[in-house]
Scaffold this motif. Structure first.
Motif, PDB file in Angstrom:
ATOM      1  N   GLN A   4      29.143  62.839  51.850  1.00 27.52           N
ATOM      2  CA  GLN A   4      29.528  62.816  50.797  1.00 27.52           C
ATOM      3  C   GLN A   4      29.883  62.740  50.166  1.00 27.52           C
ATOM      4  O   GLN A   4      30.941  62.055  49.973  1.00 27.52           O
ATOM      5  N   VAL A   5      30.059  62.561  48.350  1.00 27.39           N
ATOM      6  CA  VAL A   5      30.697  62.133  47.876  1.00 27.39           C
ATOM      7  C   VAL A   5      31.825  62.970  47.134  1.00 27.39           C
ATOM      8  O   VAL A   5      31.940  64.029  47.011  1.00 27.39           O
ATOM      9  N   LEU A   6      33.006  62.049  47.523  1.00 29.91           N
ATOM     10  CA  LEU A   6      34.091  62.754  47.531  1.00 29.91           C
ATOM     11  C   LEU A   6      35.366  62.194  45.488  1.00 29.91           C
ATOM     12  O   LEU A   6      34.655  60.759  45.157  1.00 29.91           O
ATOM     13  N   ASN A   7      35.426  62.843  45.198  1.00 30.68           N
ATOM     14  CA  ASN A   7      36.398  62.452  43.840  1.00 30.68           C
ATOM     15  C   ASN A   7      37.399  62.183  44.117  1.00 30.68           C
ATOM     16  O   ASN A   7      37.766  62.347  45.675  1.00 30.68           O
ATOM     17  N   GLY A   8      38.173  61.867  43.003  1.00 28.13           N
ATOM     18  CA  GLY A   8      39.200  61.552  43.630  1.00 28.13           C
ATOM     19  C   GLY A   8      40.436  62.127  44.151  1.00 28.13           C
ATOM     20  O   GLY A   8      40.974  62.009  44.866  1.00 28.13           O
ATOM     21  N   LYS A   9      40.537  63.575  43.481  1.00 29.24           N
ATOM     22  CA  LYS A   9      41.423  64.505  44.205  1.00 29.24           C
ATOM     23  C   LYS A   9      40.793  64.618  45.672  1.00 29.24           C
ATOM     24  O   LYS A   9      41.373  65.505  46.760  1.00 29.24           O
ATOM     25  N   GLN A  10      39.692  64.650  46.138  1.00 32.19           N
ATOM     26  CA  GLN A  10      39.133  65.151  47.396  1.00 32.19           C
ATOM     27  C   GLN A  10      39.409  64.341  48.180  1.00 32.19           C
ATOM     28  O   GLN A  10      39.854  64.541  49.551  1.00 32.19           O
ATOM     29  N   ALA A  11      39.099  62.784  47.716  1.00 26.22           N
ATOM     30  CA  ALA A  11      39.202  61.939  48.545  1.00 26.22           C
ATOM     31  C   ALA A  11      40.845  61.633  49.355  1.00 26.22           C
ATOM     32  O   ALA A  11      41.583  61.667  50.206  1.00 26.22           O
ATOM     33  N   LEU A  12      41.866  62.241  48.441  1.00 28.07           N
ATOM     34  CA  LEU A  12      43.179  61.928  48.282  1.00 28.07           C
ATOM     35  C   LEU A  12      43.249  62.919  49.238  1.00 28.07           C
ATOM     36  O   LEU A  12      43.985  62.435  50.649  1.00 28.07           O
ATOM     37  N   THR A  13      43.075  64.220  49.225  1.00 29.27           N
ATOM     38  CA  THR A  13      43.267  65.496  50.337  1.00 29.27           C
ATOM     39  C   THR A  13      42.442  65.141  51.812  1.00 29.27           C
ATOM     40  O   THR A  13      43.128  65.513  52.794  1.00 29.27           O
ATOM     41  N   TYR A  14      41.660  64.701  51.131  1.00 28.42           N
ATOM     42  CA  TYR A  14      40.796  64.185  52.714  1.00 28.42           C
ATOM     43  C   TYR A  14      42.055  63.195  53.475  1.00 28.42           C
ATOM     44  O   TYR A  14      41.919  62.867  54.858  1.00 28.42           O
ATOM     45  N   VAL A  15      42.513  61.787  53.191  1.00 25.50           N
ATOM     46  CA  VAL A  15      43.028  61.277  53.718  1.00 25.50           C
ATOM     47  C   VAL A  15      44.488  61.727  53.758  1.00 25.50           C
ATOM     48  O   VAL A  15      45.695  61.520  54.798  1.00 25.50           O
ATOM     49  N   ARG A  16      45.555  62.261  53.370  1.00 27.56           N
ATOM     50  CA  ARG A  16      46.361  63.343  54.014  1.00 27.56           C
ATOM     51  C   ARG A  16      46.158  64.037  54.223  1.00 27.56           C
ATOM     52  O   ARG A  16      47.065  64.711  55.781  1.00 27.56           O
ATOM     53  N   ILE A  17      44.980  64.685  55.381  1.00 27.83           N
ATOM     54  CA  ILE A  17      44.648  65.664  55.955  1.00 27.83           C
ATOM     55  C   ILE A  17      45.729  65.444  57.859  1.00 27.83           C
ATOM     56  O   ILE A  17      45.485  64.414  57.479  1.00 27.83           O
ATOM     57  N   ARG A  18      46.378  66.540  57.541  1.00 24.02           N
ATOM     58  CA  ARG A  18      47.395  66.246  59.649  1.00 24.02           C
ATOM     59  C   ARG A  18      46.396  67.064  60.442  1.00 24.02           C
ATOM     60  O   ARG A  18      46.940  68.038  61.770  1.00 24.02           O
ATOM     61  N   LYS A  19      46.129  68.657  59.356  1.00 24.74           N
ATOM     62  CA  LYS A  19      46.303  69.690  60.249  1.00 24.74           C
ATOM     63  C   LYS A  19      45.359  70.068  61.382  1.00 24.74           C
ATOM     64  O   LYS A  19      45.401  70.770  61.908  1.00 24.74           O
ATOM     65  N   THR A  20      44.836  69.136  61.168  1.00 25.59           N
ATOM     66  CA  THR A  20      43.516  69.111  62.710  1.00 25.59           C
ATOM     67  C   THR A  20      44.187  68.712  63.191  1.00 25.59           C
ATOM     68  O   THR A  20      42.969  68.866  64.659  1.00 25.59           O
ATOM     69  N   ASP A  21      44.247  67.125  63.044  1.00 32.88           N
ATOM     70  CA  ASP A  21      44.736  66.676  64.387  1.00 32.88           C
ATOM     71  C   ASP A  21      46.944  66.634  64.527  1.00 32.88           C
ATOM     72  O   ASP A  21      47.446  66.982  64.325  1.00 32.88           O
TER      73      ASP A  21
END
Length: 319
Positions: free
Chosen positions: A199-216
């Protein structure tokens, strides 16, 4: 808590060297017009930076003494990429949230990317102290970071680039977003509905994606960064030259770097003509590290220094 940058710096350098790679059928002179070259040149000029560059540091580093190994194969150019966590203060100040080594073959245009986990416990170059590798930039700026990475991996890095976070969102949005397949937990953290497939992520959403650490952990985040990179390159290849160059100019305008215009324009043609995929490596490798705590209670990644150095040299130089 200060905003943390994760993958924005890599975005800029990937765009810098691969932004027009989709146009292999065109000669280089047709890919970059003089006005586009002028835009790139202007973006690299210091007076156009959004934020000042920090020049006073606790540890002073001589730019001619970076512990560079002069005996490495000269055809490979290594560049240190960094993202800092200082928000709107200074580009070259603070702990680095992302540290990556981009290796470019100056003859063939082949690119290899090695990501360094931020909590690697290392000797800080030129001092008698150990700390996480991401602290080097805070103590002595990008030159100390370069010197420390050279010492740890026995490299010859002289060039670096640091990135401002805001440019990340702008570039992704200029490209029209990136397509990434999310897990349910990733979608929940980003704040979007989980869809089947990418699915398409905009800039803000993509930034959140690459910052995720809660899941691992940080290693899981490195994997998300690689997923993002593949999506970014695919989107770039589908974009027009004008859109890609606009994105590149925005990205370069967010950087503090000692790369010159000559560096960029010399390397770009080689990379353009290489159609191979960029190879990726995460360091330290599985089995070569363990989680630990220092006597001061700091959580770190303890690793086998020799095996990690050998892994890098084998990956880049085939040694």
């Amino acid at each position: 808590m200060k905003t943390r940058i994760s993958f924005a710096l890599l975005l800029c350098l990937v765009l810098m060297f691969a932004t027009v790679s989709f146009a292999e059928d065109l000669p280089f002179e047709r890919e970059l017009s003089q006005s586009q070259i002028n835009a790139i040149t202007e973006s690299l000029m210091d007076e156009h930076k959004l934020f000042p560059v920090q020049t006073e540091f606790r540890i002073k580093v001589d730019g001619k003494d970076l512990n560079a190994n002069k005996n490495l194969k000269p055809e490979w150019k290594n560049i240190l990429l960094m993202g800092t966590d200082t928000g709107n203060e200074n580009l070259n100040y603070g702990r680095t949230d992302a540290m990556l080594v981009l290796s470019i073959n100056k003859k063939t245009g082949e690119m290899k990317l090695s990501s360094l986990v931020r909590d690697m416990y290392v000797p800080i170059a030129g001092t008698n102290m150990h700390n996480r590798i991401n602290a080097a930039n805070a103590f002595g700026g990008p030159l100390l970071a370069v010197k420390t990475v050279n010492t740890v991996l026995d490299l010859n890095i002289e060039k670096y680039a640091s990135i401002n976070f805001s440019g990340f969102e702008k570039v992704v949005d200029t490209l029209g977003g990136v397509e990434i397949e999310l897990t349910p937990s990733e979608a929940e953290i980003i704040g979007v509905s989980k869809q089947e497939g990418a699915q398409v992520l905009n800039g803000k959403q993509a930034l959140t994606y690459v910052r995720i650490r809660k899941t691992d952990n940080n290693f899981g985040r490195n994997e998300r960064q690689r997923t993002f990179l593949v999506s970014l390159l695919n989107k770039t290849k589908k974009s027009s030259v004008d859109v890609a160059i606009d994105s590149l100019s925005i990205a370069l305008g967010q950087m503090a770097t000692n790369l010159s215009v000559s560096d960029v324009l010399t390397l770009v043609p080689k990379v353009i003509n290489n159609t191979g995929e960029m190879k990726l490596l995460s360091l330290p490798k599985k089995g070569d590290y363990r989680y630990a705590r220092t006597s001061q209670g700091m959580s770190v990644v303890a690793f086998d220094a020799e095996k990690t150095k050998e892994a890098f040299h084998s990956f880049v130089y085939g040694e």
